[in-house]
Enzyme design. Structure first.
Site, PDB file in Angstrom:
ATOM      1  N   TRP A   1     -12.948   4.119  -3.036  1.00  0.00           N
ATOM      2  CA  TRP A   1     -12.310   4.201  -1.723  1.00  0.00           C
ATOM      3  C   TRP A   1     -12.006   5.654  -1.367  1.00  0.00           C
ATOM      4  O   TRP A   1     -12.282   6.097  -0.248  1.00  0.00           O
ATOM      5  CB  TRP A   1     -11.033   3.362  -1.708  1.00  0.00           C
ATOM      6  CG  TRP A   1      -9.985   3.836  -0.757  1.00  0.00           C
ATOM      7  CD1 TRP A   1      -8.736   4.279  -1.058  1.00  0.00           C
ATOM      8  CD2 TRP A   1     -10.082   3.908   0.681  1.00  0.00           C
ATOM      9  NE1 TRP A   1      -8.050   4.640   0.079  1.00  0.00           N
ATOM     10  CE2 TRP A   1      -8.854   4.427   1.157  1.00  0.00           C
ATOM     11  CE3 TRP A   1     -11.078   3.608   1.595  1.00  0.00           C
ATOM     12  CZ2 TRP A   1      -8.602   4.627   2.514  1.00  0.00           C
ATOM     13  CZ3 TRP A   1     -10.825   3.824   2.952  1.00  0.00           C
ATOM     14  CH2 TRP A   1      -9.602   4.319   3.394  1.00  0.00           C
TER      15      TRP A   1
ATOM     16  N   HIS B   1      -6.477  -7.048   0.233  1.00  0.00           N
ATOM     17  CA  HIS B   1      -5.532  -5.933   0.133  1.00  0.00           C
ATOM     18  C   HIS B   1      -4.503  -5.995   1.248  1.00  0.00           C
ATOM     19  O   HIS B   1      -3.314  -5.806   1.013  1.00  0.00           O
ATOM     20  CB  HIS B   1      -6.296  -4.610   0.186  1.00  0.00           C
ATOM     21  CG  HIS B   1      -5.411  -3.406   0.063  1.00  0.00           C
ATOM     22  ND1 HIS B   1      -4.681  -3.128  -1.073  1.00  0.00           N
ATOM     23  CD2 HIS B   1      -5.130  -2.404   0.943  1.00  0.00           C
ATOM     24  CE1 HIS B   1      -3.991  -2.008  -0.895  1.00  0.00           C
ATOM     25  NE2 HIS B   1      -4.245  -1.552   0.319  1.00  0.00           N
TER      26      HIS B   1
ATOM     27  N   ASP C   1      -7.256  -8.484  -4.442  1.00  0.00           N
ATOM     28  CA  ASP C   1      -7.123  -7.062  -4.127  1.00  0.00           C
ATOM     29  C   ASP C   1      -7.463  -6.233  -5.366  1.00  0.00           C
ATOM     30  O   ASP C   1      -6.640  -6.085  -6.260  1.00  0.00           O
ATOM     31  CB  ASP C   1      -5.708  -6.723  -3.659  1.00  0.00           C
ATOM     32  CG  ASP C   1      -5.566  -5.234  -3.352  1.00  0.00           C
ATOM     33  OD1 ASP C   1      -6.589  -4.576  -3.085  1.00  0.00           O
ATOM     34  OD2 ASP C   1      -4.428  -4.728  -3.390  1.00  0.00           O
TER      35      ASP C   1
ATOM     36  N   ASP D   1       0.843  -1.181   0.000  1.00  0.00           N
ATOM     37  CA  ASP D   1       0.000   0.000   0.000  1.00  0.00           C
ATOM     38  C   ASP D   1       0.893   1.251   0.000  1.00  0.00           C
ATOM     39  O   ASP D   1       1.856   1.324  -0.763  1.00  0.00           O
ATOM     40  CB  ASP D   1      -0.964  -0.060   1.198  1.00  0.00           C
ATOM     41  CG  ASP D   1      -2.053   0.991   1.172  1.00  0.00           C
ATOM     42  OD1 ASP D   1      -3.080   0.759   0.518  1.00  0.00           O
ATOM     43  OD2 ASP D   1      -1.864   2.054   1.808  1.00  0.00           O
TER      44      ASP D   1
END
Length: 305
Positions: A164, A280, A250, A123
C-alpha cells in the site's frame, strides 16, 4: 503555512450526509491558522462519542453510524483531519508530520473542552486517537479500536502495508474513492465513490493523503517512535474499558486486536468482537453493526448520559 480550502459546492447532495458543518481554527505551527471541520450531532449535554477517521477518508465514513449513536442518546462528534474532508489542506508534503496531526487534533479537542469521551478510532484515527488518549487520559472514559494500530517501528510492518505504501507514492493520480472501494468487501456506488473524491477536486489537494502512508513508523528511529512508545506505556496501564472491534477481512491490521487484548489491561472482561464481512473500511461495509457494538459497549460500561 499555505493551504487550500475545498469549495463548499463540492459537498452538495452527498448521499446520506445531511449534517451541519462546524468549524474551529488551530495553530498551524508556523504562526498561522488552519480551519478544522467537524460534525457535532445529538444532545450537547450528553457525554461525547469521538469518531476519528483515517487515510484517505473523512467524516463521511461515519454517516451510517452517526444516526444510530444519536438515536441512542449520545452526542457524536466527528472531525475531518487536517488535509481531509472540509478541513484545510496544507499544500506541501513537508507540512504534514505525525506530531503535527496529533497537535492539531489536541488543540481542537481542548478548544471544545471535551471530557467523558468514548473514542472510536479506525486506521490513522487510532494512530492519532490512541496518542490523544494516552496524552490526555483524564478526558477519555472508554476506547473502541477498530482496524487500527499504534506502531513504534520496532516490528516490521506486514507485506500488505508495504504494498500500500509503495502504491500510494508511485501511482500517478491518487484515486481516493477507488482506494476505499478496493478496501471494502462490498462494492461502493458511484455516488459514494464520488463523495470520497469530493474533498479533492484536483491532485494538489491530496498532499496530506499522499504523505500519510510515509508517516507510519516502520523503523525504530522514526521521529514518532519515542512518543508512540511513551503512549504504549500509558496504554499498558490503561484500566478503563477498552474494546476491540476489528473486521474479518482486513490484511493491513489483522492481529492487532489480539495484541491490544494482550497488552492493555482495560480490555479484560470486555466483549471483543470480530465483525463479519468487513474490509479495512468496516464503517462502509458494516457501519450499522459497528454502531450497535459501540452503543452496547457504552451501556455495559457505565454510560454517563
Amino acid at each position: 503555512m499555505e493551504y487550500l480550502r475545498t469549495d463548499d459546492s463540492c459537498f452538495e447532495n452527498l448521499p446520506d450526509y445531511n449534517f451541519s458543518p462546524n468549524y474551529l481554527s488551530v495553530d498551524d505551527g508556523e504562526g498561522g491558522q488552519l480551519r478544522v471541520h467537524y460534525l457535532d450531532e445529538g444532545p450537547k449535554d450528553a457525554a461525547p462519542i469521538l469518531l476519528l477517521h483515517g487515510e484517505p477518508t473523512w467524516s463521511f465514513l461515519y454517516r451510517k453510524m452517526i444516526p444510530i449513536l444519536v438515536q441512542a442518546g449520545h452526542r457524536v462528534i466527528a472531525p475531518d483531519l487536517v488535509g481531509f474532508g472540509r478541513s484545510d489542506k496544507p499544500t506541501k508534503r513537508s507540512d504534514y508530520t505525525y506530531q503535527r496531526h496529533v497537535d492539531w487534533i489536541t488543540s481542537w479537542l481542548l478548544q471544545l473542552a471535551l471530557s467523558d469521551i468514548t473514542l472510536v478510532c479506525q486506521d490513522w484515527g487510532g494512530l492519532i486517537g490512541l496518542r490523544l488518549a494516552a496524552e490526555n487520559p483524564a478526558r477519555f472514559d472508554r476506547i473502541v479500536a477498530a482496524n487500527t494500530m499504534l506502531p513504534t517501528g520496532d516490528h516490521k510492518p506486514g507485506d500488505a502495508f508495504i504494498k500500500w505504501q509503495t502504491f500510494s507514492q508511485e501511482v500517478a493520480e491518487f484515486p481516493t474513492g477507488n482506494i476505499i472501494n478496493q478496501a471494502t468487501t462490498t462494492e461502493l456506488s458511484a455516488a459514494v465513490i464520488a463523495a470520497y473524491n469530493a474533498p479533492f477536486p484536483e491532485e494538489k489537494y491530496k498532499e496530506g493523503a499522499r504523505q500519510f502512508p510515509l508517516l507510519v513508523p516502520i523503523t525504530p528511529d522514526d521521529p514518532a517512535s519515542d512518543k508512540n512508545r511513551a503512549a504504549w506505556k500509558v496504554l499498558s496501564q490503561w484500566q478503563k474499558p477498552f474494546l476491540t472491534a476489528f473486521s474479518d477481512s482486513d490484511p493491513i491490521t489483522a492481529g492487532g486486536d489480539k495484541l491490544m487484548q494482550k497488552l492493555i489491561p482495560g480490555t479484560k472482561g470486555q466483549h471483543h468482537t470480530t465483525i463479519i464481512n468487513g474490509g479495512h473500511f468496516l464503517q462502509e461495509d458494516q457501519g450499522e453493526a459497528l454502531a450497535d457494538v459501540v452503543v452496547k459497549f457504552i451501556a455495559d460500561n457505565g454510560a454517563t448520559n
